[in-house]
Design an enzyme around this catalytic site. Structure first.
Site, mmCIF file in Angstrom:
data_model
loop_
_atom_site.group_PDB
_atom_site.id
_atom_site.type_symbol
_atom_site.label_atom_id
_atom_site.label_comp_id
_atom_site.label_asym_id
_atom_site.label_seq_id
_atom_site.Cartn_x
_atom_site.Cartn_y
_atom_site.Cartn_z
ATOM 1 N N LYS A 5 0.952 -1.108 0.081
ATOM 2 C CA LYS A 5 0.140 -0.015 0.080
ATOM 3 C C LYS A 5 0.937 1.165 0.174
ATOM 4 O O LYS A 5 1.960 1.203 0.473
ATOM 5 C CB LYS A 5 -0.870 -0.002 1.202
ATOM 6 C CG LYS A 5 -0.372 -0.023 2.353
ATOM 7 C CD LYS A 5 -1.201 -0.469 3.835
ATOM 8 C CE LYS A 5 -0.380 -0.266 5.287
ATOM 9 N NZ LYS A 5 -1.205 -0.599 6.342
ATOM 10 N N ARG A 97 -10.712 -0.330 15.025
ATOM 11 C CA ARG A 97 -10.849 0.611 13.693
ATOM 12 C C ARG A 97 -11.471 -0.035 12.717
ATOM 13 O O ARG A 97 -12.611 0.749 12.150
ATOM 14 C CB ARG A 97 -9.086 0.541 12.962
ATOM 15 C CG ARG A 97 -9.247 1.105 11.628
ATOM 16 C CD ARG A 97 -7.472 1.337 11.227
ATOM 17 N NE ARG A 97 -7.054 0.012 10.944
ATOM 18 C CZ ARG A 97 -5.872 -0.102 10.425
ATOM 19 N NH1 ARG A 97 -4.946 0.933 10.151
ATOM 20 N NH2 ARG A 97 -5.263 -1.304 10.155
ATOM 21 N N HIS A 127 -6.241 -7.151 12.912
ATOM 22 C CA HIS A 127 -4.913 -6.410 12.952
ATOM 23 C C HIS A 127 -4.547 -6.192 14.363
ATOM 24 O O HIS A 127 -5.256 -5.682 15.112
ATOM 25 C CB HIS A 127 -5.189 -5.112 11.983
ATOM 26 C CG HIS A 127 -3.976 -4.403 11.651
ATOM 27 N ND1 HIS A 127 -2.866 -4.788 11.251
ATOM 28 C CD2 HIS A 127 -3.665 -3.025 11.770
ATOM 29 C CE1 HIS A 127 -1.871 -4.028 11.096
ATOM 30 N NE2 HIS A 127 -2.438 -2.770 11.387
ATOM 31 N N ARG A 181 1.099 -10.662 7.016
ATOM 32 C CA ARG A 181 1.193 -9.301 5.952
ATOM 33 C C ARG A 181 2.379 -8.682 6.406
ATOM 34 O O ARG A 181 2.374 -7.862 7.362
ATOM 35 C CB ARG A 181 -0.121 -8.861 6.500
ATOM 36 C CG ARG A 181 -1.558 -9.412 6.028
ATOM 37 C CD ARG A 181 -2.872 -8.612 6.238
ATOM 38 N NE ARG A 181 -2.981 -7.979 7.418
ATOM 39 C CZ ARG A 181 -3.414 -8.374 8.807
ATOM 40 N NH1 ARG A 181 -3.898 -9.568 8.587
ATOM 41 N NH2 ARG A 181 -3.190 -7.661 10.022
ATOM 42 N N TYR A 225 13.662 31.141 5.993
ATOM 43 C CA TYR A 225 12.413 31.739 6.695
ATOM 44 C C TYR A 225 12.101 32.064 7.914
ATOM 45 O O TYR A 225 12.537 31.089 8.969
ATOM 46 C CB TYR A 225 11.141 31.007 6.164
ATOM 47 C CG TYR A 225 10.963 30.941 4.636
ATOM 48 C CD1 TYR A 225 10.675 31.932 4.084
ATOM 49 C CD2 TYR A 225 11.111 29.615 3.905
ATOM 50 C CE1 TYR A 225 10.125 32.082 2.559
ATOM 51 C CE2 TYR A 225 10.607 29.691 2.459
ATOM 52 C CZ TYR A 225 10.415 30.938 1.836
ATOM 53 O OH TYR A 225 10.010 30.737 0.722
ATOM 54 N N CYS A 272 12.670 24.591 3.761
ATOM 55 C CA CYS A 272 11.912 25.533 2.691
ATOM 56 C C CYS A 272 11.078 24.468 1.687
ATOM 57 O O CYS A 272 11.028 23.003 1.771
ATOM 58 C CB CYS A 272 12.531 26.286 1.675
ATOM 59 S SG CYS A 272 13.719 27.230 2.235
ATOM 60 N N ASP A 274 11.407 23.804 -1.280
ATOM 61 C CA ASP A 274 12.213 22.940 -2.356
ATOM 62 C C ASP A 274 13.746 22.930 -2.249
ATOM 63 O O ASP A 274 14.555 22.482 -2.848
ATOM 64 C CB ASP A 274 12.244 23.727 -3.812
ATOM 65 C CG ASP A 274 10.634 24.160 -4.126
ATOM 66 O OD1 ASP A 274 9.727 23.141 -4.192
ATOM 67 O OD2 ASP A 274 10.164 25.276 -4.221
#
Ligand SMILES: *Cc1c(COP(=O)(O)O)cnc(C)c1O
Length: 329
Positions: A5, A97, A127, A181, A225, A272, A274
């Protein structure tokens, strides 16, 4: 069962699943129907189990692509019933869940039998929520026992797949069931940062970038920043081409480290979108184009997660599409 997943925990699901298929794996798990269909289109055969919710109106995809759907509850089973979809009932043994409540094994049995002919029922699973924590082994064993009690009630149905173990439980618990799993451990990481893995298991993924600029910044100046880092004495600073848009956790601002020319150097200022900056005062030879190791088998996703205040799973899943995956043998 290989859990692939979330794009195989960020590693690239088609590539990983096909490599595992090549190695003989015939069972795969994903979280949703888009992931499942994508794997089929890429050539993945065998069982693909969706562990989460598929909108009931998408039942045709499940049939067309021969995908097995987890039945999350009695209500959900009712909504999806009648199309002959392959399915496995989720059983809730304490995580709360999804799944039928295992505290009432007879009620679970009634629901499973009621729907046995509306689906091609291929299994049951639960699970475990604390299998990575050895001090809570009693809870895990209790979960497994509850699951087993439900499975025993419907043993006559001879469901082919009965499974409850994730990576942590596969390593440290009672081997009940006929599938394990495996997720995080397939990628060489620990279910919990404090765990010790068997020798020889190490992360398969490295994350690299490059130095894009080097300069000296005088004492008294600030970096990045928000001016969150103040330069104490003249500093050699290198800029690196990666940021939170690549999935580099912003929690690493003024906390993380990377490796350049074999040496660890600290991230200074805020990460930042990028780019980010590192203090390379200790490495005067650093130059534009130098390789920067953000993560590898000596500084793992778990180490990065610790610095950022999260878990390795999240670090891996967040490495964004923008970062090219390169596969080496
Ligand atoms: C993600 C997931 C797994 C794999 O867990 P790991 O800790 O990565 O091994 C197994 N089962 C279910 C239901 C999951 O959601």
């Amino acid at each position: 069962m290989a859990v692939v997943k979330a794009d195989a925990y960020g590693h690239g699901d088609a590539k990983i699943a096909l490599a595992l298929q090549e190695a003989g794996i015939r069972n795969f798990a994903v979280s949703n129907v888009e992931e499942a269909v994508g794997l089929r289109k890429a050539g993945v055969q065998g069982q693909i189990l969706i562990l989460g919710y598929t909108p009931p109106e998408n039942w045709q995809d499940l049939l067309d692509y021969d995908i097995t759907q987890a039945l999350l509850s009695e209500d959900y089973a009712r909504l999806l019933a009648g199309h002959g979809v392959k399915a496995q009932f989720a059983i809730d043994t304490g995580m709360h869940r999804i799944g039928l409540d295992a505290d009432d094994a007879l009620a679970c049995e009634r629901v499973i039998r009621r729907f046995a002919n509306d689906f091609v029922l291929t299994g049951l699973f639960t699970h475990l929520c604390v299998a990575d924590t050895q001090t809570q082994n009693f809870f895990t064993e209790h979960q497994i026992a509850k699951f087993q009690a439900v499975a025993d009630q419907v043993a006559d149905l001879r469901l082919p797949y009965v499974h409850c173990l994730n990576s942590a439980a596969g390593l440290w618990h009672n081997r009940y069931g006929n599938l394990v799993r495996l997720g995080v451990i397939l990628y060489g990481l620990k279910p919990d940062y404090t765990n010790v893995l068997p020798a020889g298991i190490k992360p398969v993924l490295s994350w690299k970038s490059v130095v894009t600029m080097v300069k000296t910044v005088p004492a008294g100046e600030t970096v990045g920043y928000g001016r969150s880092y103040e330069v104490q004495k003249d500093m050699r600073l290198a800029t690196v081409s990666a940021g939170f848009a690549d999935g580099l956790n912003r929690g690493l601002s003024n906390r993380g480290v990377v490796r350049i020319r074999g040496q660890q150097v600290p991230i200074v200022g805020r990460v930042c979108m990028d780019q980010f900056m590192v203090d390379v005062s200790s490495l005067p030879q650093v130059e534009i184009g130098d390789e920067v190791i953000l993560m590898d088998d000596s500084y793992t996703a778990d180490d990065m997660a610790k610095a950022a205040g999260t878990i390795g799973y999240e670090i891996l899943c967040n490495i964004s599409k923008r970062v090219p995956r390169v596969y080496v043998d």
